[in-house]
Design a protein around this motif. Structure first.
Motif, short mmCIF file in Angstrom:
data_model
loop_
_atom_site.label_atom_id
_atom_site.label_comp_id
_atom_site.label_asym_id
_atom_site.label_seq_id
_atom_site.Cartn_x
_atom_site.Cartn_y
_atom_site.Cartn_z
N THR A 85 4.17 9.32 -4.02
CA THR A 85 4.43 7.90 -3.74
C THR A 85 4.91 7.16 -4.98
N SER B 147 0.84 -1.20 0.00
CA SER B 147 0.00 0.00 0.00
C SER B 147 0.88 1.26 0.00
N PRO B 148 0.42 2.33 -0.64
CA PRO B 148 1.22 3.57 -0.58
C PRO B 148 1.35 4.14 0.83
N ARG C 75 -3.77 8.13 -6.79
CA ARG C 75 -2.75 8.49 -5.78
C ARG C 75 -3.00 9.89 -5.22
N GLU D 8 8.22 4.70 -4.90
CA GLU D 8 8.23 3.32 -5.44
C GLU D 8 9.37 3.16 -6.44
N LYS E 42 1.36 -1.32 -5.13
CA LYS E 42 2.54 -0.87 -5.87
C LYS E 42 2.39 -1.27 -7.34
N TYR F 171 4.63 4.64 3.05
CA TYR F 171 5.46 5.85 3.12
C TYR F 171 4.86 6.89 4.08
#
Ligand SMILES: [Zn+2]
Length: 402
Positions: free
Chosen positions: A230, A59-60, A120, A234, A82, A63
């Motif tokens: 994000t 999952s984002p 996002r 990644e 991702k 971060y």
């Protein structure tokens, strides 16, 4: 919203600081400084020992240490994962036949829930707005960002007012139909307003002011920048370093700015940024090439997701981040129709099945930058494939290439 002293802001995980006058804001939702300046988010400390937080899987939210949310109970799960990061073989050879590119990578965002990287932006904006106690939002859109925010708001139980210009109505209705089953329409109020995107934006701003509903729209919603950042994290995780170039088709430039911010926060090093716009509607490229009035008099492009004739307020910020701008395609609509099938085929050969016109624009621009020597074949380049194909092509061509 009043600005505060730095000492007071130090009590918080993050704050926003004006890039022009230095004023600091540490709570609430604020788009611009009182002086009109941009207000990027800043973090007091980034503990890189536990970064990213692997307990969040793909999952984002992994971060979260550098995302503007205090309480992770408000972290919205939109089902985002991702996204693939592929090393190109075919495009790398075909766009630079004499000297194939050694390190060309493609970031593939069409696998997101609403099929573009706009998810996002939405996961961050809606999570933070919920944390701040808002139950309603207003935005203006011609498609992708509106869809992403509509889905996010319906999952979060927030009401979203969406202003859509008359010239994008048919496009919006077709796109929304594709996702209707995934969106609770109780939370989405669509308002067709004005003819052009500029008119819809003006009407959304006016509604926001009158009603006190926060305005989500655009580059000056810095939560969008934080969410799309994000992508950068990644890429940096997969690559292990800052690339020489990040190439993306540009509407307002949230993606470019977010990628730049991720690199600066993680490594303190800026990547080269290349912003590509279709030649039939390219105000940023025209400004970059020295036109005194870069505004396009007519929109001559099928790439409607980024086809805004006006120069965005974000332009000077993108220039300050070191962006170079280049045309995609060799002309307007007619040229696009000739060039698009070949560009799509190149992506398909590299194993990217769902590709939108923005990504064709980016690839065409990359080709131009290689030819002109701005980008060298031995440099490490990340090409952003920002989303899947929408209903933007004439039906005859759409049928022949799908
Ligand atoms: Zn200021």
């Amino acid at each position: 919203m009043c600005c505060v002293l730095y000492e007071e802001a130090k009590m918080t995980k993050f704050y926003q600081q004006c890039i022009d006058c230095g004023a600091i804001y540490s709570n609430g939702y604020v788009r611009n400084c009182k002086c009109g300046g941009l207000l990027p988010f800043r973090y007091h400390s980034i503990d890189l020992t536990d970064f990213p937080d692997q307990s969040f899987g793909d999952s984002p939210w992994k971060y979260h240490q550098v995302l503007p949310l205090n309480d992770l109970d408000y972290a919205l799960d939109l089902g985002m994962k991702k996204t693939p990061f592929l090393k190109s073989k075919e495009i790398a050879k075909e766009i630079s036949p004499d000297n194939p590119m050694e390190n060309l990578y493609i970031k593939v965002e069409a696998v997101q829930p609403t099929r573009t990287f706009k998810d996002r932006e939405a996961f961050m904006t809606v999570s933070r707005m919920r944390e701040l106690g808002y139950s309603e939002l207003v935005t203006a859109t011609t498609g992708d960002s509106g869809l992403a925010h509509a889905r996010a708001c319906s999952i979060a139980g927030m009401k979203l007012y969406i202003y859509i210009p008359g010239n994008a109505r048919e496009r919006w209705e077709r796109m929304f139909d594709e996702l209707r089953s995934d969106i609770d329409e109780e939370y989405v109020k669509v308002i067709y307003s004005g003819i052009t995107f500029d008119e819809a934006i003006a009407n959304a701003i006016s509604f926001a002011k009158k009603s006190g509903t926060p305005l989500e729209y655009g580059f000056y919603n810095q939560l969008r920048i934080e969410g799309i950042k994000t992508i950068g994290f990644e890429v940096l995780e997969d690559l292990g370093r800052v690339p020489d170039w990040y190439v993306q088709a540009v509407g307002s430039g949230v993606g470019l700015y977010g990628f730049h911010k991720a690199c600066m926060e993680r490594y303190g090093t800026a990547p080269g940024l290349a912003g590509i716009q279709p030649k039939g509607c390219a105000p940023m490229v025209r400004a970059f090439k020295g036109y005194s009035d870069p505004t396009e008099k007519a929109v001559d492009t099928h790439v409607l997701g980024i086809g805004n004739p006006r120069l965005y307020l974000s332009y000077p910020h993108l220039i300050r981040a070191g962006t170079v701008f280049e045309y995609g395609f060799s002309g307007g609509k007619e040229s696009e129709l000739k060039e698009i099938p070949g560009l799509l085929e190149l992506y398909h050969k590299d194993g990217v099945p769902d590709v939108g016109l923005e990504s064709c624009t980016a690839l065409s621009g990359l080709e131009h930058l290689l030819k002109s020597g701005v980008i060298q074949p031995d440099e490490t380049v990340v090409l952003m494939c920002s989303g899947g194909m929408r209903c933007d092509l004439p039906e005859s061509l759409a049928e022949s290439i799908t």
